[in-house]
Design a protein around this motif. Structure first.
Motif, short mmCIF file in Angstrom:
data_model
loop_
_atom_site.label_atom_id
_atom_site.label_comp_id
_atom_site.label_asym_id
_atom_site.label_seq_id
_atom_site.Cartn_x
_atom_site.Cartn_y
_atom_site.Cartn_z
N THR A 321 -16.03 19.44 16.40
CA THR A 321 -14.64 19.02 16.33
C THR A 321 -13.71 20.14 16.81
N ALA A 322 -13.99 21.35 16.37
CA ALA A 322 -13.16 22.50 16.77
C ALA A 322 -13.23 22.73 18.28
N ARG A 323 -14.41 22.63 18.84
CA ARG A 323 -14.56 22.84 20.28
C ARG A 323 -13.83 21.75 21.06
N TRP A 324 -14.00 20.51 20.62
CA TRP A 324 -13.34 19.41 21.34
C TRP A 324 -11.82 19.55 21.27
N ALA A 325 -11.31 19.88 20.10
CA ALA A 325 -9.86 20.04 19.94
C ALA A 325 -9.33 21.16 20.83
N SER A 326 -10.13 22.20 21.03
CA SER A 326 -9.68 23.34 21.85
C SER A 326 -9.74 23.05 23.33
N GLY A 327 -10.36 21.93 23.69
CA GLY A 327 -10.52 21.60 25.10
C GLY A 327 -11.81 22.09 25.71
N SER A 328 -12.70 22.67 24.89
CA SER A 328 -13.95 23.22 25.41
C SER A 328 -15.06 22.19 25.54
N GLY A 329 -14.88 21.01 24.96
CA GLY A 329 -15.91 19.99 25.05
C GLY A 329 -17.02 20.19 24.03
N PHE A 330 -17.91 19.21 23.97
CA PHE A 330 -19.00 19.22 23.00
C PHE A 330 -20.19 20.04 23.49
N VAL A 331 -20.84 20.72 22.55
CA VAL A 331 -22.11 21.38 22.83
C VAL A 331 -23.26 20.38 22.72
N HIS A 332 -23.09 19.37 21.87
CA HIS A 332 -24.14 18.38 21.62
C HIS A 332 -23.65 16.97 21.97
N PRO A 333 -23.31 16.75 23.24
CA PRO A 333 -22.82 15.42 23.60
C PRO A 333 -23.95 14.39 23.66
N VAL A 334 -23.61 13.14 23.40
CA VAL A 334 -24.52 12.03 23.64
C VAL A 334 -24.12 11.43 24.98
N ARG A 335 -25.05 11.40 25.91
CA ARG A 335 -24.77 10.89 27.25
C ARG A 335 -25.18 9.42 27.35
#
Length: 343
Positions: A321-335
């Motif tokens: 959540t913190a990464r997404w909010a910062s604009g960095s995107g997810f480390v563990h995305p579901v594709r």
């Protein structure tokens, strides 16, 4: 004014959508406080029904949903009520139960804690592999009955883990973690996964083999295949019958990946042993013969995250959540394109 786009200064408006029990287990007060540091989190109770007036009021303004076990389906109707929803952070593994095609069509970003949930499953598997090699369970039962030490110098040479052969069925998140945890041991590791090349297997430090060879050569086979239409009943009678006498089958994936009747026949006959954290059906009927079979250990689907391990799921979701909010995107995305291969 607070920006409504991920990046510096962005505080997403978020809500928790899962069952009440799941929320109480996974999101303890300190985890909720941590979420409130980075997002405007809707107050309790959590959303376990997305059709209520309160749920529709909250959905109208959320940027992100923190989901978990028991989350209602995020279908077209729900998404119409959530026009700002841009991300889903799941505190468990599979998102199949609630993330729908409508989510992918909307372009909603999805993250899962599957990587965190894989760790305790792999730890359970490693423990069972090593215990099986030493035949701890059956020898402990015998010791309880005899209450005298046997002659350890007459132990069968099939007992022990030195240079034993372990087969991993599928290089999933869990399968790969099991391989990693097995590396320090003097154990030969074989892998079958049709989506892994021989070169990729070599990088993992394992030998890539065909499915029949995996079952024919291994002292222990550990099943880590997700349940998909193509994997239902994958471990059938011919594979089970090909296992060496006394071999062990460990299943921590889904019961229906294994032909339950064929496995039962082999275990009852004393040909092989089994450790089953999952069965088909789950749980087995009370009068099923495997319950009283000394060659089978059945555990109540406990290999995944439980107890203090729930905090790991919350911590991963919080970091995402913190990464997404910062604009960095997810480390563990579901594709979306990987859904056909995921649990």
């Amino acid at each position: 004014m607070t920006p409504r786009t991920p990046g510096p200064g962005f505080r997403p408006r978020a809500a928790v959508a899962m069952s009440q029990d799941a929320a109480a287990a996974v999101l303890d007060p300190s985890s909720l406080d941590a979420f409130r540091q980075i997002c405007d989190l809707a107050p309790p109770p959590v959303l376990d029904d997305l059709s209520t007036p309160r749920a529709r009021s909250l959905l109208a303004d959320v940027d992100l949903l923190v989901t978990g076990w028991g989350c209602p389906v995020l279908d077209e109707e729900v998404l119409r009520a959530a026009p700002r929803l841009r991300a889903v952070v799941h505190t468990a593994g599979s998102v199949r139960g609630h993330v729908t095609e409508a989510c992918w069509e909307r372009g909603i970003e999805v993250s899962s804690a599957a990587a965190a949930n894989a760790l305790p499953v792999a730890e359970y598997t490693i423990a069972m592999i090593l215990l099986a090699g030493k035949r701890v369970l059956e020898r402990a039962r015998g010791f309880r009955v005899s209450r005298t030490r046997d002659n350890w110098l007459r132990t069968a040479r099939s007992t022990g883990n030195y240079r034993s052969t372990v087969g991993i069925l599928s290089a999933s998140l869990i399968g790969r973690r099991v391989i990693e945890l097995l590396r320090p041991h003097d154990i030969e590791i074989l892998l079958h996964d049709p989506y892994v090349s021989a070169a990729d297997a070599a990088e993992l430090g394992v030998e890539h083999v065909g499915l029949p060879e995996l079952f024919a050569r291994c002292d222990t086979v550990s099943v880590h295949t997700p349940l998909l239409p193509t994997t239902r009943g994958l471990v059938g009678r011919s594979l089970i019958d090909a296992m060496p006498a006394g071999a062990m089958l460990i299943n921590t994936s889904r019961g229906a990946v294994v032909d339950q009747a064929a496995l039962t026949d082999a275990v009852l006959a004393g040909r092989i042993r089994a450790v089953l954290d999952v069965t088909d059906p789950e749980a087995l009927p009370a009068d099923h013969p495997l319950w009283d079979c000394e060659n089978a250990l059945i555990t109540p689907h406990l290999a995944g995250s439980e107890g203090n391990e729930w905090r790991r799921l919350a911590d991963l979701a919080l970091a995402e959540t913190a990464r997404w909010a910062s604009g960095s995107g997810f480390v563990h995305p579901v594709r979306r394109e990987r859904l056909a291969f995921l649990a």
